[in-house]
Design a protein around this motif. Sequence first.
Motif, mmCIF file in Angstrom:
data_model
loop_
_atom_site.group_PDB
_atom_site.id
_atom_site.type_symbol
_atom_site.label_atom_id
_atom_site.label_comp_id
_atom_site.label_asym_id
_atom_site.label_seq_id
_atom_site.Cartn_x
_atom_site.Cartn_y
_atom_site.Cartn_z
ATOM 1 N N ALA A 165 -8.779 14.047 -9.550
ATOM 2 C CA ALA A 165 -8.865 12.593 -9.361
ATOM 3 C C ALA A 165 -7.559 12.039 -8.809
ATOM 4 N N VAL A 166 -6.451 12.550 -9.323
ATOM 5 C CA VAL A 166 -5.138 12.111 -8.829
ATOM 6 C C VAL A 166 -4.979 12.473 -7.358
ATOM 7 N N ARG A 167 -5.372 13.682 -7.009
ATOM 8 C CA ARG A 167 -5.260 14.113 -5.609
ATOM 9 C C ARG A 167 -6.173 13.272 -4.709
ATOM 10 N N ASN A 168 -7.386 13.001 -5.169
ATOM 11 C CA ASN A 168 -8.305 12.197 -4.369
ATOM 12 C C ASN A 168 -7.845 10.748 -4.258
ATOM 13 N N PHE A 169 -7.206 10.242 -5.301
ATOM 14 C CA PHE A 169 -6.655 8.888 -5.214
ATOM 15 C C PHE A 169 -5.603 8.825 -4.110
ATOM 16 N N ARG A 170 -4.776 9.857 -4.024
ATOM 17 C CA ARG A 170 -3.766 9.883 -2.956
ATOM 18 C C ARG A 170 -4.430 9.884 -1.582
ATOM 19 N N VAL A 224 0.844 -1.205 0.000
ATOM 20 C CA VAL A 224 0.000 0.000 0.000
ATOM 21 C C VAL A 224 0.874 1.249 0.000
ATOM 22 N N TYR A 225 1.960 1.212 0.771
ATOM 23 C CA TYR A 225 2.852 2.372 0.837
ATOM 24 C C TYR A 225 3.546 2.606 -0.511
ATOM 25 N N ARG A 226 3.946 1.518 -1.177
ATOM 26 C CA ARG A 226 4.595 1.680 -2.490
ATOM 27 C C ARG A 226 3.652 2.330 -3.494
ATOM 28 N N VAL A 227 2.392 1.955 -3.451
ATOM 29 C CA VAL A 227 1.407 2.592 -4.340
ATOM 30 C C VAL A 227 1.317 4.083 -4.044
ATOM 31 N N LEU A 228 1.284 4.431 -2.767
ATOM 32 C CA LEU A 228 1.198 5.849 -2.386
ATOM 33 C C LEU A 228 2.428 6.610 -2.864
ATOM 34 N N ALA A 229 3.608 6.007 -2.715
ATOM 35 C CA ALA A 229 4.840 6.674 -3.161
ATOM 36 C C ALA A 229 4.796 6.949 -4.659
ATOM 37 N N LYS A 230 4.310 5.982 -5.440
ATOM 38 C CA LYS A 230 4.210 6.185 -6.892
ATOM 39 C C LYS A 230 3.166 7.255 -7.222
ATOM 40 N N ALA A 231 2.073 7.254 -6.491
ATOM 41 C CA ALA A 231 1.024 8.249 -6.742
ATOM 42 C C ALA A 231 1.531 9.653 -6.452
ATOM 43 N N ARG A 232 2.349 9.784 -5.411
ATOM 44 C CA ARG A 232 2.896 11.097 -5.073
ATOM 45 C C ARG A 232 3.857 11.611 -6.138
ATOM 46 N N SER A 270 -13.057 4.914 10.069
ATOM 47 C CA SER A 270 -12.123 5.253 8.996
ATOM 48 C C SER A 270 -12.514 4.584 7.684
ATOM 49 N N GLU A 271 -13.151 3.429 7.756
ATOM 50 C CA GLU A 271 -13.638 2.794 6.531
ATOM 51 C C GLU A 271 -14.792 3.585 5.930
ATOM 52 N N ALA A 272 -15.631 4.138 6.795
ATOM 53 C CA ALA A 272 -16.706 5.000 6.298
ATOM 54 C C ALA A 272 -16.115 6.227 5.609
ATOM 55 N N ALA A 273 -15.034 6.766 6.202
ATOM 56 C CA ALA A 273 -14.357 7.912 5.585
ATOM 57 C C ALA A 273 -13.732 7.508 4.248
ATOM 58 N N LEU A 274 -13.222 6.279 4.171
ATOM 59 C CA LEU A 274 -12.665 5.778 2.918
ATOM 60 C C LEU A 274 -13.739 5.732 1.837
ATOM 61 N N LEU A 275 -14.931 5.313 2.197
ATOM 62 C CA LEU A 275 -16.033 5.267 1.236
ATOM 63 C C LEU A 275 -16.361 6.667 0.736
ATOM 64 N N VAL A 276 -16.351 7.638 1.631
ATOM 65 C CA VAL A 276 -16.618 9.029 1.232
ATOM 66 C C VAL A 276 -15.587 9.493 0.206
ATOM 67 N N GLU A 277 -14.315 9.170 0.462
ATOM 68 C CA GLU A 277 -13.261 9.595 -0.463
ATOM 69 C C GLU A 277 -13.390 8.872 -1.811
ATOM 70 N N LEU A 278 -13.788 7.613 -1.778
ATOM 71 C CA LEU A 278 -13.987 6.879 -3.027
ATOM 72 C C LEU A 278 -15.110 7.500 -3.850
ATOM 73 N N ARG A 279 -16.168 7.893 -3.191
ATOM 74 C CA ARG A 279 -17.280 8.530 -3.897
ATOM 75 C C ARG A 279 -16.854 9.881 -4.477
ATOM 76 N N SER A 280 -16.019 10.610 -3.742
ATOM 77 C CA SER A 280 -15.494 11.874 -4.259
ATOM 78 C C SER A 280 -14.616 11.638 -5.487
ATOM 79 N N LEU A 281 -13.806 10.591 -5.444
ATOM 80 C CA LEU A 281 -12.979 10.231 -6.590
ATOM 81 C C LEU A 281 -13.847 9.879 -7.797
ATOM 82 N N LEU A 282 -14.936 9.189 -7.577
ATOM 83 C CA LEU A 282 -15.836 8.831 -8.674
ATOM 84 C C LEU A 282 -16.466 10.071 -9.315
ATOM 85 N N VAL A 283 -16.741 11.086 -8.510
ATOM 86 C CA VAL A 283 -17.257 12.342 -9.070
ATOM 87 C C VAL A 283 -16.238 12.936 -10.042
#
Length: 363
Positions: free
Chosen positions: A250-255, A196-204, A329-342
């Motif tokens: 979208a890139v920022r929300n993915f991060r 998960v951390y490696r994905v974040l590093a690449k996204a950054r 925090s999982e509920a917050a993750l869902l919120v961020e996923l929905r924002s990314l979908l927008v």
Amino acid sequence: MQGLHPTLRGRVRRLWLSIVPISQCAIAAGLAWFIAFDLLNHERPFFAPIAAVVSLGLSLARRWRRSVELIFGVSIGILVGDVVITWIGSGAWQISVVVAAAMAVAVFADKGPMLPTQAASSAVLVATLLPPGDAAAYERAVDAVIGGLIGVLVGALVPVNPARRARRDAAGILNTFRDLSHDLATALRADDEDGVYRVLAKARGSQAAIDGLRADVLAGREVGTLSPLYWGSRPRLKKIAATADPIDNAVRNFRVVNRRALALTQRGVAVEESMIEIIDGIGDVFEVLRQMMLAEPGESPDQADAARALRSVVRKARTSLADDVEDLSEAALLVELRSLLVDLMMVAGLSRMSAIAQLHLTK
């Protein structure tokens, strides 16, 4: 090219992408010298080709602005240098004075970054090589105008396709985040914190690509304005330009999603499979959007195809999923996923209000 070492392959690709700008600079430099030396009989028109190359450069954005700054910078430097050197003479301290004066006038006149530099360099030439009042000093101002105008002319008549580079940039970003989405889903299923951390590093590390997209969109607009060859590309370029902000968001929300997922993993919380399926589905959406960017007008997938693919993922991201999770925090993750979908729906051509309305349909 696939058999080349990655470093060499990257350099060859960089050269290939710069072929047209290099050709433009070469043509403009030779043409500017021909006009200033052969047609106008300037004795030392060295600044005509220099001005042409500087006004074009390898960067395709803001060429018209660079040409204007260069021409006015040279003119300011010659004027200030001529007046000041005539008054105080030549010497070491006089050069300091004339540079300060020329740059101060340039900064006062405009905020452009090239203007003070060109004014200072022109003032130094007047103070050292071109005596005040000498005809060569004024010819240099004319050479700057010639070079700048030739640069703009060549950029208009030998242009880079204004839509192709921006499409390629956008497709490259979407391709990267397609892979990162799938990698994140895989790491979460394996409860792999390092993954998960490696994905974040690449996204950054993706900001340079976003900046490149914005620069090429800006350059495309300029080419579409100046070049008659590509006036017909303006509507398509406008559509591509409209995706720049949503892709960036979208890139920022993915991060943000990635950071939320990392925090959960670090605390030993296993992310629900329903959430992971959404992340995996978002990877599929990134791929459809990538293909949409590269498709020619009338080809598939188009914006409607991308919107349909998105709706299938949106249906999975219903708000009722939050009722089944034990960690806030999982509920917050869902919120961020929905924002990314927008953001992704806006890349597919929906307005923000329409995209949010699509989400509201999934309770």
